[in-house]
Structures are given as structure tokens and as C-alpha cells.
Design an enzyme around this catalytic site. Structure first.
Site, PDB file in Angstrom:
ATOM      1  N   SER A 228      28.395 -64.412  11.920  1.00 25.76           N
ATOM      2  CA  SER A 228      28.263 -63.851  13.260  1.00 25.76           C
ATOM      3  C   SER A 228      28.908 -64.780  14.279  1.00 25.76           C
ATOM      4  O   SER A 228      29.124 -65.960  14.010  1.00 25.76           O
ATOM      5  CB  SER A 228      26.789 -63.660  13.639  1.00 25.76           C
ATOM      6  OG  SER A 228      26.162 -62.730  12.782  1.00 25.76           O
ATOM      7  N   SER A 266      28.827 -58.666   9.649  1.00 21.84           N
ATOM      8  CA  SER A 266      29.061 -59.647  10.699  1.00 21.84           C
ATOM      9  C   SER A 266      28.558 -59.127  12.046  1.00 21.84           C
ATOM     10  O   SER A 266      28.783 -57.978  12.403  1.00 21.84           O
ATOM     11  CB  SER A 266      30.560 -59.960  10.794  1.00 21.84           C
ATOM     12  OG  SER A 266      30.793 -60.978  11.727  1.00 21.84           O
ATOM     13  N   ASP A 268      29.197 -59.628  15.758  1.00 20.63           N
ATOM     14  CA  ASP A 268      30.190 -60.205  16.673  1.00 20.63           C
ATOM     15  C   ASP A 268      30.002 -59.566  18.042  1.00 20.63           C
ATOM     16  O   ASP A 268      30.327 -58.391  18.232  1.00 20.63           O
ATOM     17  CB  ASP A 268      31.598 -59.945  16.143  1.00 20.63           C
ATOM     18  CG  ASP A 268      31.716 -60.304  14.668  1.00 20.63           C
ATOM     19  OD1 ASP A 268      31.543 -61.476  14.333  1.00 20.63           O
ATOM     20  OD2 ASP A 268      31.956 -59.388  13.856  1.00 20.63           O
TER      21      ASP A 268
END
Length: 343
Positions: A228, A266, A268
Site C-alpha cells: 500500500s 494494493s 493506493d
């Protein structure tokens, strides 16, 4: 002293940096940390304050953009709906988000006793990354006191980077990650800045591409992308919410330059705010003036967001020292890799 891309002969883009090359080049912005390191506990809190006043009463224009939403944040929905931010941003590990949100609420109530009584409630903003490989995240070591300590530590000088605050236990592209910052100077209607602070904990081993084209670990990556990154962008240019949203989106291009593709697992996320547009909580006028950037000039902000994000991530890795955490898990330093090769 933070080690940056300039110390290793690397360049991210063409725009000039600010004096500190950090988010604190934006006047009024402050950053503080609380770092926890004790055996298998390697975690902490990082605070970003848009200004040193009462944020609940003197809000800043803000926006949030989710690049990939595998994350556990607090407050982004209201930021995106109302276009303002009324607390500092706290960054921490995944399982400490609620604790940090409570600390922000208590701090806001202390400053504004009318919250939830004669005025509205408060919207705390907290972001996170999972530092589990290097930190015993199940220990829930971060307390409200640690969050308040990060707020109390906030100052407008150089930003401590690397293995500090929320970045203590983070990894990036198989190396040690953490806190990184960078800025760009922007000549639009005078001298202004756009600054970025990242909490880097993303990227598969082998995917990293340096600005000069080198790949420090060219092995083919086989693991899934489960990391992340939290990206906080600040500017003193007067941008309104929609413009900040557009700038925040460009942070994705900054991390893409490094070789990542923000995979399924992930988280983000980018948060952007402008100290150049403020909203008075107690405003009584029906109509209020708003100053905004000429949209035809926004490309320079886009470029600045991309360059500063790319550089902030690299600075987070270059400032981070080699680290051994929970259960002997080790992360090498990108700076050591470059020094071994004479750079």
C-alpha cells in the site's frame, strides 16, 4: 539528515524543488512523528497539519482519490463529498486506524467544546499501510497517547524520513520503505509550492525502476502485489475541490514511473489539500468568494504532483536504513545498494 535522490545523482523530472524539498515547503504545513521500536514492535504515527491553527474552525479545501481501494482509511468519504478537511491527517498501521481516529476526535473536542453539542460532529482523517512483516501488528501497540505525541511533535522544519513514525515498519519494492517527502516550486501568480509526503509500503521485489533506468533487483517478481501507499499532497495555490481531485489523481502516475501497477491487493490512496482556500466553520454569509487557479495553468500542478510523488517514494527508501524486524524479517536499504555500486 535525510538522504535524497540528489545525494545519489538521480533526478525526478525538470521542475525545481523547494528549499527543504519537503511538504513543509508549503507555508504553514507541519509534520510530526511518534516512533515505536521495542523488539517485535516496529510501528508508529505520523501527523500532517495543514496549518498551526484550529482546523475545525478554519478548514482547508481538500480532495481524496482512491487509486486502488484495498485500504482501511477513515474520513475520506466526507472529504470527497464536502471538499474540505477539518483535522490533521494521521498515518499509522492498518490495525491502529480506529485508535488514531479517536485521538483526533478527542483533540478536536478539546479545542472545540461545541462539537456534537451545538454544532456538528468532526471528521477525522486517518490513512494506513500494513507493517505486519516487520511489526507485530496484532499487539495493537499504538495508543491514543502516541497519536497525540505525533501531533505535538509537528513542526514546519525539515521532515524526518525513512524508518520513522508510521514508516518504521514499512517495506517498498523488497527494500526498506517508510516516510518520504519532496516538493516542487511553482511560479504561478507568484512563488508557490506543491509538496508531497508518502508512507511507502508497496511494490513487488524486482519491479523497481530507478530514474536512470536501472533495476536494483532484476529478478522476476513472483509474489502478488499486496502493498500500500498513502500519498498526501499539499499546496498553497488556491485550488478548489475539483481541481485538487484532479491533482491527486496524478500521484498515480508518480508511483507508476517507479514500475508498480497497483495490484488487486494494493491500497493506493492520495489526499490533497490547499492552504490557499479556507472555509470558516462559523461563516454566516449566504455567498462567499472563492479564489481558484486558472484551469489553463493546471498542467504545471500535474507535473509537480507526478515528479514530487516519484521523488518522495525514492527518498523514503534512500533515507531508510537496513532493518531487521519481527521474527528476524530483514529489509535491505536501497541507499546501501547504490553505495555498493559507487553511487
Amino acid at each position: 539528515m535525510a538522504r535524497t535522490v540528489a545525494d545519489f545523482g538521480l533526478t525526478c523530472g525538470t521542475l525545481p524543488t523547494g528549499t527543504r524539498n519537503a511538504i513543509t515547503d508549503v507555508p504553514g504545513v507541519r509534520v510530526g512523528h511518534c516512533t515505536l521500536r521495542d523488539g517485535d514492535i516496529n510501528t508508529g504515527v505520523t501527523a500532517i497539519l495543514p496549518h498551526g491553527g484550529n482546523l475545525f474552525r478554519d478548514k482547508v479545501a481538500a480532495a481524496a482519490h482512491v487509486i486502488n481501494g484495498f485500504g482501511k482509511t477513515v474520513g475520506l468519504m466526507q472529504v470527497q463529498e464536502l471538499g474540505t478537511m477539518e483535522t490533521p491527517v494521521l498515518l499509522t498501521n492498518t490495525l491502529s486506524v480506529g485508535t488514531c481516529a479517536t485521538a483526533l476526535i478527542r483533540d478536536a473536542i478539546r479545542r472545540n467544546p461545541d462539537i456534537g453539542r451545538t454544532t456538528g460532529t468532526v471528521n477525522p482523517v486517518v490513512g494506513e499501510c500494513n507493517d505486519g512483516p516487520l511489526n507485530d501488528i496484532q499487539a495493537l501497540a499504538v495508543s491514543e497517547e502516541h497519536a497525540l505525541a505525533a501531533l505535538a511533535d509537528a513542526h514546519d522544519g525539515d521532515v524526518e524520513q525513512g524508518n520513522v513514525g508510521a514508516g518504521t515498519g514499512m517495506s517498498c519494492f523488497g527494500f526498506k520503505g517508510g516516510i518520504g517527502s519532496a516538493s516542487r516550486k511553482i511560479a504561478l501568480g507568484g512563488d508557490h509550492h506543491l509538496g508531497v509526503l508518502v508512507l511507502s509500503n508497496f511494490g513487488r521485489r524486482g519491479d523497481l525502476i530507478l530514474p536512470d533506468g536501472r533495476r536494483p533487483d532484476p529478478r522476476q517478481a513472483v509474489e502478488a502485489e499486496r502493498g500500500s501507499i498513502m500519498i498526501v499532497l499539499a499546496t498553497d495555490l488556491p485550488l478548489e475541490h475539483r481541481q485538487l481531485d484532479r491533482v491527486a489523481r496524478r500521484a498515480g502516475a508518480g508511483i507508476a514511473r517507479l514500475g508498480t501497477f497497483w495490484g488487486h491487493g494494493s491500497g493506493d490512496i492520495a489526499i490533497a489539500f490547499s492552504t490557499g482556500n479556507r472555509v470558516d466553520h462559523d461563516e454566516s454569509r449566504d455567498l462567499v468568494p472563492l479564489l481558484a487557479l486558472n484551469e489553463a495553468r493546471i498542467d504545471m500542478l500535474f507535473r509537480a504532483a507526478v515528479e514530487a510523488t516519484q521523488e518522495a517514494v525514492l527518498n523514503s527508501m534512500l533515507s531508510a536504513e537496513a532493518f531487521t524486524g519481527r521474527g528476524g524479517t530483514h529489509r535491505a536499504s536501497l541507499a546501501d545498494w547504490l553505495r555498493d555500486r559507487g553511487r
